[in-house]
Design a protein around this motif. Structure first.
Motif, mmCIF file in Angstrom:
data_model
loop_
_atom_site.group_PDB
_atom_site.id
_atom_site.type_symbol
_atom_site.label_atom_id
_atom_site.label_comp_id
_atom_site.label_asym_id
_atom_site.label_seq_id
_atom_site.Cartn_x
_atom_site.Cartn_y
_atom_site.Cartn_z
ATOM 1 N N VAL A 122 -0.575 2.885 -11.552
ATOM 2 C CA VAL A 122 0.181 3.911 -11.030
ATOM 3 C C VAL A 122 1.447 3.745 -11.768
ATOM 4 C CG1 VAL A 122 0.468 2.797 -9.005
ATOM 5 C CG2 VAL A 122 0.532 5.149 -8.931
ATOM 6 N N LYS A 123 2.006 4.806 -11.901
ATOM 7 C CA LYS A 123 3.649 4.720 -12.108
ATOM 8 C C LYS A 123 4.315 5.527 -10.869
ATOM 9 C CE LYS A 123 5.908 5.199 -15.791
ATOM 10 N NZ LYS A 123 6.722 5.325 -17.029
ATOM 11 N N LEU A 124 4.937 4.577 -10.040
ATOM 12 C CA LEU A 124 5.836 5.129 -8.848
ATOM 13 C C LEU A 124 7.100 5.500 -8.955
ATOM 14 C CD1 LEU A 124 4.296 2.434 -6.633
ATOM 15 C CD2 LEU A 124 3.389 4.801 -6.592
ATOM 16 N N THR B 296 6.603 11.636 -6.976
ATOM 17 C CA THR B 296 5.412 11.631 -7.663
ATOM 18 C C THR B 296 4.804 10.548 -8.105
ATOM 19 O OG1 THR B 296 5.969 13.909 -8.383
ATOM 20 C CG2 THR B 296 3.913 12.636 -9.415
ATOM 21 N N ALA B 297 3.433 10.102 -7.499
ATOM 22 C CA ALA B 297 2.530 8.947 -8.332
ATOM 23 C C ALA B 297 1.823 9.359 -9.295
ATOM 24 C CB ALA B 297 2.063 8.423 -7.177
ATOM 25 N N VAL B 298 1.943 8.805 -10.449
ATOM 26 C CA VAL B 298 1.179 9.201 -11.634
ATOM 27 C C VAL B 298 0.000 8.316 -11.673
ATOM 28 C CG1 VAL B 298 1.013 9.457 -14.209
ATOM 29 C CG2 VAL B 298 3.202 10.311 -12.831
ATOM 30 N N GLY C 91 -4.475 11.924 -13.093
ATOM 31 C CA GLY C 91 -4.151 12.820 -12.094
ATOM 32 C C GLY C 91 -2.324 12.312 -11.600
ATOM 33 N N CYS C 92 -2.155 13.157 -10.329
ATOM 34 C CA CYS C 92 -0.916 12.729 -9.782
ATOM 35 C C CYS C 92 -1.043 13.243 -8.396
ATOM 36 C CB CYS C 92 0.205 13.395 -10.401
ATOM 37 S SG CYS C 92 0.006 15.267 -10.204
ATOM 38 N N ALA C 93 -0.023 12.600 -7.413
ATOM 39 C CA ALA C 93 -0.310 12.857 -6.057
ATOM 40 C C ALA C 93 1.225 12.621 -5.509
ATOM 41 C CB ALA C 93 -0.934 11.813 -5.508
ATOM 42 N N THR C 94 1.475 13.053 -4.462
ATOM 43 C CA THR C 94 3.061 12.966 -3.522
ATOM 44 C C THR C 94 2.832 11.799 -2.970
ATOM 45 O OG1 THR C 94 3.337 15.183 -3.783
ATOM 46 C CG2 THR C 94 4.650 14.004 -2.185
ATOM 47 N N THR D 253 0.612 -1.366 -0.073
ATOM 48 C CA THR D 253 -0.257 0.188 -0.143
ATOM 49 C C THR D 253 0.818 1.069 0.045
ATOM 50 O OG1 THR D 253 -0.102 0.041 2.396
ATOM 51 C CG2 THR D 253 -1.849 -0.982 1.276
ATOM 52 N N VAL D 254 0.487 2.376 -0.591
ATOM 53 C CA VAL D 254 1.083 3.445 -0.445
ATOM 54 C C VAL D 254 0.223 4.694 -0.197
ATOM 55 C CG1 VAL D 254 2.431 5.106 -2.232
ATOM 56 C CG2 VAL D 254 2.614 2.852 -2.604
ATOM 57 N N ARG D 255 0.554 5.583 0.755
ATOM 58 C CA ARG D 255 -0.316 6.628 1.062
ATOM 59 C C ARG D 255 0.064 7.767 0.330
ATOM 60 N NH1 ARG D 255 -0.408 9.384 5.755
ATOM 61 N NH2 ARG D 255 2.026 8.903 6.005
ATOM 62 N N LEU D 256 -0.940 8.592 -0.237
ATOM 63 C CA LEU D 256 -0.757 9.790 -1.095
ATOM 64 C C LEU D 256 -1.104 11.087 -0.413
ATOM 65 C CD1 LEU D 256 -2.292 8.111 -4.327
ATOM 66 C CD2 LEU D 256 0.141 8.141 -3.637
ATOM 67 N N THR D 257 -0.582 12.244 -0.695
ATOM 68 C CA THR D 257 -0.720 13.572 -0.353
ATOM 69 C C THR D 257 -0.915 14.409 -1.495
ATOM 70 O OG1 THR D 257 1.533 14.282 0.020
ATOM 71 C CG2 THR D 257 0.314 13.344 1.966
#
Length: 113
Positions: free
Chosen positions: A64-66, A96-98, A107-110, A46-50
């Motif tokens: 997702v691309k990590l 960045t997670a795409v 979208g994207c996230a950190t 699992t990966v938490r995003l902000t």
């Protein structure tokens, strides 16, 4: 600590006691601390995003691309957390997670620590 990246193996200058290679598993730039461990410690399911910027419904996210040159990983997104279909290695906080649906960027996230 700012010169190290999660997943980095070379240039650590720390020998592993069991002969097993060590990898950077975390960094704390404010405290100037680099944490190292075995490769298995880099595995995340699992990966938490902000700072999520999403231009579709979260249920539409399929992959997702990590990492920049990595293949997209199948996933689901719910309440700011990605659940990966298979574990990923070396997920680096601050990167960045795409968020994707096939070859469409939703979208994207950190990546959170």
């Amino acid at each position: 600590a700012h010169g190290y990246t999660v997943g980095q193996r070379r240039g650590l200058g720390v020998p592993g006691g069991s002969g097993e290679p060590l990898y950077v598993t975390g960094t704390d730039v404010a405290a100037n601390v680099v944490t190292v461990g075995p490769r298995e410690a880099l595995r995340r399911g699992t990966v938490r995003l902000t700072d999520i910027r999403l231009h579709a419904d979260p249920a539409d996210v399929r992959e997702v691309k990590l990492r920049y040159r990595s293949a997209p990983l199948p996933c689901t997104l719910e309440k700011g957390t990605l659940t990966l279909a298979e574990p990923a290695w070396g997920v680096a906080p601050g990167q960045t997670a795409v968020l994707l649906q096939g070859d469409r960027i939703l979208g994207c996230a950190t990546i959170a620590p």
